[in-house]
Scaffold this motif. Structure first.
Motif, PDB file in Angstrom:
ATOM      1  N   PRO A 132       0.821  -1.224   0.000  1.00 32.44           N
ATOM      2  CA  PRO A 132       0.000   0.000   0.000  1.00 32.44           C
ATOM      3  C   PRO A 132       0.855   1.273   0.000  1.00 32.44           C
ATOM      4  O   PRO A 132       1.891   1.324   0.638  1.00 32.44           O
ATOM      5  CB  PRO A 132      -0.804  -0.095   1.291  1.00 32.44           C
ATOM      6  CG  PRO A 132      -0.747  -1.509   1.710  1.00 32.44           C
ATOM      7  CD  PRO A 132       0.540  -2.062   1.183  1.00 32.44           C
ATOM      8  N   SER A 133       0.344   2.297  -0.731  1.00 36.61           N
ATOM      9  CA  SER A 133       1.146   3.536  -0.831  1.00 36.61           C
ATOM     10  C   SER A 133       0.631   4.615   0.120  1.00 36.61           C
ATOM     11  O   SER A 133       1.287   5.633   0.313  1.00 36.61           O
ATOM     12  CB  SER A 133       1.100   4.068  -2.262  1.00 36.61           C
ATOM     13  OG  SER A 133      -0.261   4.196  -2.636  1.00 36.61           O
ATOM     14  N   ASN A 134      -0.557   4.407   0.704  1.00 34.73           N
ATOM     15  CA  ASN A 134      -1.036   5.403   1.685  1.00 34.73           C
ATOM     16  C   ASN A 134      -1.866   4.693   2.743  1.00 34.73           C
ATOM     17  O   ASN A 134      -2.179   3.500   2.621  1.00 34.73           O
ATOM     18  CB  ASN A 134      -1.862   6.486   0.979  1.00 34.73           C
ATOM     19  CG  ASN A 134      -3.064   5.892   0.261  1.00 34.73           C
ATOM     20  OD1 ASN A 134      -3.863   5.155   0.849  1.00 34.73           O
ATOM     21  ND2 ASN A 134      -3.146   6.153  -1.036  1.00 34.73           N
ATOM     22  N   LEU A 135      -2.230   5.422   3.795  1.00 34.77           N
ATOM     23  CA  LEU A 135      -2.871   4.784   4.957  1.00 34.77           C
ATOM     24  C   LEU A 135      -4.246   4.206   4.591  1.00 34.77           C
ATOM     25  O   LEU A 135      -4.633   3.141   5.066  1.00 34.77           O
ATOM     26  CB  LEU A 135      -2.995   5.801   6.101  1.00 34.77           C
ATOM     27  CG  LEU A 135      -3.302   5.211   7.485  1.00 34.77           C
ATOM     28  CD1 LEU A 135      -2.235   4.229   7.934  1.00 34.77           C
ATOM     29  CD2 LEU A 135      -3.444   6.325   8.527  1.00 34.77           C
ATOM     30  N   LYS A 136      -4.958   4.898   3.709  1.00 31.93           N
ATOM     31  CA  LYS A 136      -6.286   4.396   3.315  1.00 31.93           C
ATOM     32  C   LYS A 136      -6.149   3.033   2.633  1.00 31.93           C
ATOM     33  O   LYS A 136      -6.833   2.062   2.981  1.00 31.93           O
ATOM     34  CB  LYS A 136      -6.931   5.425   2.361  1.00 31.93           C
ATOM     35  CG  LYS A 136      -8.391   5.199   2.070  1.00 31.93           C
ATOM     36  CD  LYS A 136      -9.001   6.483   1.411  1.00 31.93           C
ATOM     37  CE  LYS A 136     -10.298   6.113   0.667  1.00 31.93           C
ATOM     38  NZ  LYS A 136     -10.033   5.160  -0.441  1.00 31.93           N
ATOM     39  N   ASP A 137      -5.205   2.951   1.678  1.00 29.01           N
ATOM     40  CA  ASP A 137      -4.967   1.672   0.981  1.00 29.01           C
ATOM     41  C   ASP A 137      -4.400   0.624   1.959  1.00 29.01           C
ATOM     42  O   ASP A 137      -4.694  -0.566   1.844  1.00 29.01           O
ATOM     43  CB  ASP A 137      -3.960   1.883  -0.166  1.00 29.01           C
ATOM     44  CG  ASP A 137      -4.543   2.750  -1.269  1.00 29.01           C
ATOM     45  OD1 ASP A 137      -3.779   3.183  -2.157  1.00 29.01           O
ATOM     46  OD2 ASP A 137      -5.774   3.021  -1.201  1.00 29.01           O
ATOM     47  N   PHE A 138      -3.596   1.094   2.935  1.00 29.48           N
ATOM     48  CA  PHE A 138      -3.005   0.228   3.965  1.00 29.48           C
ATOM     49  C   PHE A 138      -4.127  -0.529   4.678  1.00 29.48           C
ATOM     50  O   PHE A 138      -4.108  -1.745   4.821  1.00 29.48           O
ATOM     51  CB  PHE A 138      -2.233   1.135   4.927  1.00 29.48           C
ATOM     52  CG  PHE A 138      -1.577   0.490   6.115  1.00 29.48           C
ATOM     53  CD1 PHE A 138      -2.295   0.232   7.274  1.00 29.48           C
ATOM     54  CD2 PHE A 138      -0.224   0.186   6.116  1.00 29.48           C
ATOM     55  CE1 PHE A 138      -1.679  -0.325   8.400  1.00 29.48           C
ATOM     56  CE2 PHE A 138       0.395  -0.372   7.240  1.00 29.48           C
ATOM     57  CZ  PHE A 138      -0.335  -0.625   8.379  1.00 29.48           C
ATOM     58  N   VAL A 139      -5.149   0.208   5.078  1.00 26.18           N
ATOM     59  CA  VAL A 139      -6.271  -0.397   5.825  1.00 26.18           C
ATOM     60  C   VAL A 139      -7.026  -1.375   4.914  1.00 26.18           C
ATOM     61  O   VAL A 139      -7.284  -2.526   5.274  1.00 26.18           O
ATOM     62  CB  VAL A 139      -7.202   0.701   6.374  1.00 26.18           C
ATOM     63  CG1 VAL A 139      -8.438   0.081   7.024  1.00 26.18           C
ATOM     64  CG2 VAL A 139      -6.452   1.573   7.391  1.00 26.18           C
ATOM     65  N   THR A 140      -7.333  -0.932   3.691  1.00 25.05           N
ATOM     66  CA  THR A 140      -8.075  -1.800   2.750  1.00 25.05           C
ATOM     67  C   THR A 140      -7.278  -3.058   2.431  1.00 25.05           C
ATOM     68  O   THR A 140      -7.788  -4.187   2.461  1.00 25.05           O
ATOM     69  CB  THR A 140      -8.340  -1.020   1.438  1.00 25.05           C
ATOM     70  OG1 THR A 140      -8.891   0.247   1.769  1.00 25.05           O
ATOM     71  CG2 THR A 140      -9.262  -1.792   0.518  1.00 25.05           C
ATOM     72  N   TYR A 141      -5.989  -2.850   2.172  1.00 26.13           N
ATOM     73  CA  TYR A 141      -5.114  -3.975   1.793  1.00 26.13           C
ATOM     74  C   TYR A 141      -5.113  -5.050   2.887  1.00 26.13           C
ATOM     75  O   TYR A 141      -5.248  -6.239   2.609  1.00 26.13           O
ATOM     76  CB  TYR A 141      -3.691  -3.444   1.580  1.00 26.13           C
ATOM     77  CG  TYR A 141      -2.640  -4.494   1.300  1.00 26.13           C
ATOM     78  CD1 TYR A 141      -1.793  -4.946   2.303  1.00 26.13           C
ATOM     79  CD2 TYR A 141      -2.501  -5.053   0.024  1.00 26.13           C
ATOM     80  CE1 TYR A 141      -0.828  -5.913   2.058  1.00 26.13           C
ATOM     81  CE2 TYR A 141      -1.535  -6.030  -0.234  1.00 26.13           C
ATOM     82  CZ  TYR A 141      -0.696  -6.444   0.786  1.00 26.13           C
ATOM     83  OH  TYR A 141       0.261  -7.415   0.542  1.00 26.13           O
ATOM     84  N   ILE A 142      -4.981  -4.586   4.140  1.00 23.05           N
ATOM     85  CA  ILE A 142      -4.911  -5.552   5.254  1.00 23.05           C
ATOM     86  C   ILE A 142      -6.245  -6.265   5.416  1.00 23.05           C
ATOM     87  O   ILE A 142      -6.312  -7.483   5.570  1.00 23.05           O
ATOM     88  CB  ILE A 142      -4.487  -4.847   6.561  1.00 23.05           C
ATOM     89  CG1 ILE A 142      -3.022  -4.401   6.433  1.00 23.05           C
ATOM     90  CG2 ILE A 142      -4.640  -5.784   7.759  1.00 23.05           C
ATOM     91  CD1 ILE A 142      -2.546  -3.520   7.574  1.00 23.05           C
ATOM     92  N   LYS A 143      -7.336  -5.497   5.293  1.00 21.93           N
ATOM     93  CA  LYS A 143      -8.670  -6.110   5.434  1.00 21.93           C
ATOM     94  C   LYS A 143      -8.882  -7.152   4.344  1.00 21.93           C
ATOM     95  O   LYS A 143      -9.397  -8.244   4.579  1.00 21.93           O
ATOM     96  CB  LYS A 143      -9.759  -5.030   5.349  1.00 21.93           C
ATOM     97  CG  LYS A 143      -9.990  -4.329   6.693  1.00 21.93           C
ATOM     98  CD  LYS A 143     -11.136  -3.350   6.679  1.00 21.93           C
ATOM     99  CE  LYS A 143     -11.332  -2.740   8.070  1.00 21.93           C
ATOM    100  NZ  LYS A 143     -11.881  -1.379   8.015  1.00 21.93           N
ATOM    101  N   ASP A 144      -8.424  -6.804   3.096  1.00 24.22           N
ATOM    102  CA  ASP A 144      -8.699  -7.701   1.954  1.00 24.22           C
ATOM    103  C   ASP A 144      -7.647  -8.787   1.805  1.00 24.22           C
ATOM    104  O   ASP A 144      -7.822  -9.744   1.057  1.00 24.22           O
ATOM    105  CB  ASP A 144      -8.748  -6.881   0.646  1.00 24.22           C
ATOM    106  CG  ASP A 144      -9.875  -5.836   0.693  1.00 24.22           C
ATOM    107  OD1 ASP A 144     -10.703  -5.951   1.641  1.00 24.22           O
ATOM    108  OD2 ASP A 144      -9.895  -4.922  -0.126  1.00 24.22           O
ATOM    109  N   ARG A 145      -6.517  -8.598   2.566  1.00 31.04           N
ATOM    110  CA  ARG A 145      -5.356  -9.461   2.293  1.00 31.04           C
ATOM    111  C   ARG A 145      -5.672 -10.926   2.596  1.00 31.04           C
ATOM    112  O   ARG A 145      -5.181 -11.839   1.956  1.00 31.04           O
ATOM    113  CB  ARG A 145      -4.191  -8.973   3.174  1.00 31.04           C
ATOM    114  CG  ARG A 145      -2.838  -9.569   2.811  1.00 31.04           C
ATOM    115  CD  ARG A 145      -1.738  -8.907   3.631  1.00 31.04           C
ATOM    116  NE  ARG A 145      -0.454  -9.478   3.270  1.00 31.04           N
ATOM    117  CZ  ARG A 145       0.552  -9.619   4.125  1.00 31.04           C
ATOM    118  NH1 ARG A 145       0.404  -9.214   5.375  1.00 31.04           N
ATOM    119  NH2 ARG A 145       1.700 -10.143   3.762  1.00 31.04           N
TER     120      ARG A 145
END
Ligand code: MLT
Length: 322
Positions: A132-145
């Protein structure tokens, strides 16, 4: 004439004399976290500057990590109250009073506070190849990972644990926390890509962030840090009002003679104005505490008020250590 007990008589005679000669031997500052972490770094810089104002007396740092800082803290509580065994720790001193229901000391009664040292910002970071390149994507990435994402900390009660606990409750993320004896070893495993993320103090992460050895997603301050101008605040990055600074203080065991406390406080106050200390603190994104907060009374007020502040938050999270 009231018969004095032998101990009281000895204390009566040696106390003032001992305080008068203080310090007459090496002083030990216990850091209840592993070497190489933020508490260790702040302590070594502070000890070096204080020594100049204690007749050049040597001050050694003893790292006693484990159990979120409570092992090292207990070591100081048990030490002779003579000014030769001190503690530098942070908000974890207050949170442990709630997190650890079987502490071998009463946090409210165990210390002779000397003064506060600094208020360190925190940073939300990950290994350099975390996608992820930013905190918003960080959260989504972890949830979807769909696979576990690890978050290193320095044990239940550490600042990194506190920040992680708040971060997870704010984002509804369920990260796998990995406890270490300090965030010095956490950083080593982030650099080695053995763990995914951490929330650690900028006093430990500024260098690796600037060197692009770890990825920084946010700082936990109201405004961006001068030393990390490209890292957004957590509020900017979507975590509205997410702010956390880690106060650090110098403490002696309860019963330390007031004259010794006064000498240590004078040395701390002078150290916090030392140009070398100020520069070294600024280089790792923090500042020395203002003189009005670098007092025994201010340190006592902070220690006690922070116990009351964090207790309901910890109880609501139900994250006890024992
Ligand atoms: C903490 O998270 O409490 C500190 O970073 C521990 C340390 O200084 O290593």
């Amino acid at each position: 004439m009231r018969l004095l007990t032998l101990a009281a008589a000895v204390a009566l005679v040696t106390g003032p004399a001992a305080a008068q000669d203080y310090p007459s031997k090496t002083i030990t500052i216990v850091v209840p976290a592993a070497a190489g972490g933020p508490t260790d770094t702040i302590s070594r810089i502070t000890a070096l500057a204080m020594s100049k104002h204690l007749g050049g007396q040597q001050i050694v740092i003893e790292n006693v990590g484990g159990a979120g800082g409570t092992l090292g803290t207990a070591r100081v509580v048990r030490a002779a109250p003579d000014g030769y065994t001190l503690l530098i720790y942070h908000v974890g001193l207050s949170t442990a009073a709630t997190l650890y229901r079987n502490l071998p000391y009463d946090t409210r009664q165990a210390f002779a506070p000397i003064g506060l040292i600094t208020d360190a910002p925190m940073t939300i970071i990950a290994r350099s190849d975390f996608p992820p390149s930013n905190l918003k994507d960080f959260v989504t990435y972890i949830k979807d990972r769909g696979v576990k994402t690890t978050m290193g900390n320095a044990g239940v009660g550490s600042a990194a644990h506190l920040c992680g606990m708040l971060f997870m409750s704010e984002t509804k993320l369920n990260l796998t926390t990995v406890p270490y004896r300090g965030t010095g070893p956490v950083m080593n495993d982030l650099l080695g890509k053995q763990i995914d993320t951490s929330c650690d103090q900028a006093t430990n992460t500024t260098g690796p962030i600037l060197g692009k050895q770890v990825k920084a997603y946010a700082v936990t301050t109201k405004t961006r840090l001068k030393s990390l101008p490209d890292v957004p605040t957590a509020d900017e990055a979507g975590l509205k009002g997410f702010e956390l600074a880690v106060w650090h203080g110098l403490f002696a065991p309860k019963g330390t003679p007031p004259a010794v406390v006064q000498k240590l406080n004078a040395a701390l106050q002078a150290a916090l104005k030392d140009p070398d200390l100020v520069k070294r603190f600024n280089d790792i994104s923090t500042d020395p505490m203002s003189q009005d907060r670098a007092t025994p009374a201010a340190a006592e007020r902070t220690l006690l008020s922070e116990i009351d502040r964090w207790a309901p938050i910890i109880k609501a999270a139900g994250q006890y250590a024992d």
